[in-house]
Design an enzyme around this catalytic site. Structure first.
Site, PDB file in Angstrom:
ATOM      1  CD  GLU A   4      53.609  48.803  38.687  1.00  0.00           C
ATOM      2  OE1 GLU A   4      54.243  47.745  38.840  1.00  0.00           O
ATOM      3  OE2 GLU A   4      52.369  48.841  38.620  1.00  0.00           O
ATOM      4  CG  ASP A  64      45.581  46.426  45.442  1.00  0.00           C
ATOM      5  OD1 ASP A  64      46.313  47.419  45.588  1.00  0.00           O
ATOM      6  OD2 ASP A  64      45.416  45.879  44.323  1.00  0.00           O
ATOM      7  CD  GLU A 109      41.188  44.171  34.877  1.00  0.00           C
ATOM      8  OE1 GLU A 109      42.114  44.955  34.657  1.00  0.00           O
ATOM      9  OE2 GLU A 109      41.261  43.254  35.718  1.00  0.00           O
ATOM     10  CD  GLU A 154      45.732  40.260  41.484  1.00  0.00           C
ATOM     11  OE1 GLU A 154      46.693  41.056  41.463  1.00  0.00           O
ATOM     12  OE2 GLU A 154      45.205  39.800  40.441  1.00  0.00           O
ATOM     13  CB  THR A 210      52.389  43.353  46.046  1.00  0.00           C
ATOM     14  OG1 THR A 210      51.010  43.248  45.677  1.00  0.00           O
ATOM     15  CG2 THR A 210      53.083  44.440  45.234  1.00  0.00           C
TER      16      THR A 210
END
Length: 491
Positions: free
Chosen positions: A33, A174, A267, A288, A391
């Protein structure tokens, strides 16, 4: 802020960051993160600062306060990579490094999501350590894929043993796949792209069913979870980046049917049952699917993608808007809200929606307009388009990676090739100069993008009418700008 045109707020925040940020604190931070949000955000802001009207220092983009902050933050993460495998721990203490009792189990995405930010940092600062550790981590995952070509969800970074063996394209995995593609594009790296294409074959062979992607056992390929996760909705956008638009659209339309069913993406969605999964009914306003719509619309101009954008705006406004912002949807079945708003809603969801409906945004530049800046290494082309989003949706200008390093061997190779070409034209007289005073930044994506030799100005390159290969009066650095990518291949 810059993408939305709010330059005054951009300038204010830059000042706030310079005055108030300190990374020497006793805090345990997520390596993943911190990289995508802090390092990526600072690098992106650094590269956009001049465009936003911030007064930059001499030597920019190869120096600057935001770049130094990004480097400082990234150095705080480097102790996490000091493992026998080169795969990083998931958490690091910003003051003391890796805690002695830190778990060695890290998700795949937490290992393979560094090459975009760290390679950019290495190219801008000249310190290869960042790109080196990111590449080593990527290759460690590649080395430990299963015999059928899949990777699991979590791995022990000390022993390289897979702890969670579910293979798929969603949560925990991902952005590893995303960064193989984006790293390949950013760095023009065939090895990274070939790695992704091999994974893509295995993913199609074992996880794809009727344009849905399921979760399977990484060694056997047997289905372990027949679910669609909302995080997987980035996949059609990624497919569009490698030119697989038809498959991307079919998968996108599957995901869009789920959106229309609930007014958002839960989700988890049970594909055989066609309904949400217990305790996974929420929608925290993830980006996304909208991200994929933006990429696919740029590729196809299909109006269905604008319809998704319209539906997203209307759903978010109707369901989640509250007095103090936009709340997470706790349960899509009855649209109950949670008392929180995720940061990625502003950083990603709103940004991709805006770009979907703003075809003239500078992010979509096709290379017809660009800036030429003077760096300590020569002239450099910036803002010509082709931005790579990390991302967390922070855009990186790929041209900037060629501004801050001299690669004399590469330059001389180009010069030798040019000399060889012109030796065939005996009736032409020309002079070639060594390009040691010029960086790689003259390279442009389109042959029409040759910059003016006057620095610091924006040029519309479509006004150029000279022959690209046979103008002997053209200076060497302009020839490199026209032909650069042709000769940067080591073939």
């Amino acid at each position: 802020l810059q993408i939305l045109g709010n330059v005054s707020e951009f300038q204010r925040v830059v000042n706030v960051l310079q005055e108030g940020v300190d990374f020497d604190i006793d805090v345990n931070a997520s390596v993943f993160e911190t990289n995508i949000r802090v390092v990526g955000g600072l690098l992106s802001a650094h590269l956009l600062s001049k465009k936003a009207g911030v007064e930059v220092e001499v030597g920019w983009p190869c120096s600057g306060p935001l770049l130094r902050m990004a480097e400082e933050a990234a150095r705080k993460l480097l102790p996490a990579f000091q493992t026998p495998t080169g795969m990083p721990y998931g958490t690091v203490n910003l003051l003391h490094g890796v805690n002695p009792g830190e778990t060695p189990v890290t998700c795949t995405a937490g290992i393979g999501t560094f090459i975009v930010e760290f390679a950019t940092l290495s190219h801008l600062t000249g310190d290869p350590v960042f790109e080196d550790v990111a590449r080593k981590a990527l290759k460690a995952l590649w080395k430990n894929r299963s015999d059928i070509g899949l990777v699991g969800n979590h791995i022990d970074v000390l022993t390289a043993k897979w702890v969670a063996q579910d293979a798929g394209i969603g949560a925990g995995v991902d952005s590893y796949f995303e960064y193989l593609v984006k790293g390949a594009i950013l760095l023009q790296d065939k090895e990274l792209m070939s790695m992704f294409l091999e994974y893509n074959k295995a993913i199609k062979n074992y996880t794809k069913f009727d344009d849905w992607y399921l979760w399977v056992q990484m060694y056997k390929g047997t289905v372990s979870m027949p679910v669609f996760q909302s995080l997987e909705a980035y996949w059609p956008g990624l497919q569009s980046l490698i030119g697989d638009v038809d498959n991307a659209m079919r998968t996108f339309l599957n995901y869009y049917t789920v959106w229309k069913q609930f007014g958002g993406l839960p989700e988890f969605y049970n594909i055989p049952q066609g309904y949400t999964v217990d305790k996974r009914e929420g929608y925290p306003l993830r980006p996304e699917l909208i991200e994929s719509a933006m990429y696919l619309y740029r590729a196809t101009r299909d109006p269905t993608l604008l319809e998704l954008g319209r539906d997203a705006v209307e759903s978010i406004e109707k369901i989640s808007k509250v007095d103090c912002g936009f709340a997470t949807i706790k349960d899509l079945r009855d649209h109950r809200l949670d008392n929180r708003m995720e940061s990625f809603f502003l950083a990603e969801t709103v940004k991709y929606l805006y770009l979907l409906f703003d075809p003239d945004n500078f992010i979509h530049n096709d290379g017809s307009v660009f800036d030429v800046v003077l760096t300590p290494y020569g002239e450099c082309v910036l803002n010509a388009g082709g931005y790579i989003f990390n991302t967390e949706a922070h855009p990186i200008d790929p041209a900037a990676l060629h501004c801050c390093r001299k690669r004399k061997e590469e330059q001389w190779e180009v010069e030798d090739l040019m000399r060889e070409f012109y030796s065939l034209k005996k009736n032409k007289k020309f002079t070639l100069k060594r390009a040691a005073d010029h960086g790689e930044g003259e390279s442009a994506k389109d042959p029409e993008d040759a910059p003016s030799e006057k620095g610091g100005e924006t040029r519309n390159s479509k006004k150029s009418s000279y022959s690209l290969l046979s103008c002997p009066s053209q200076s060497f650095n302009s020839k490199l700008a026209v032909l650069g990518q042709v000769f940067l291949d080591n073939n």
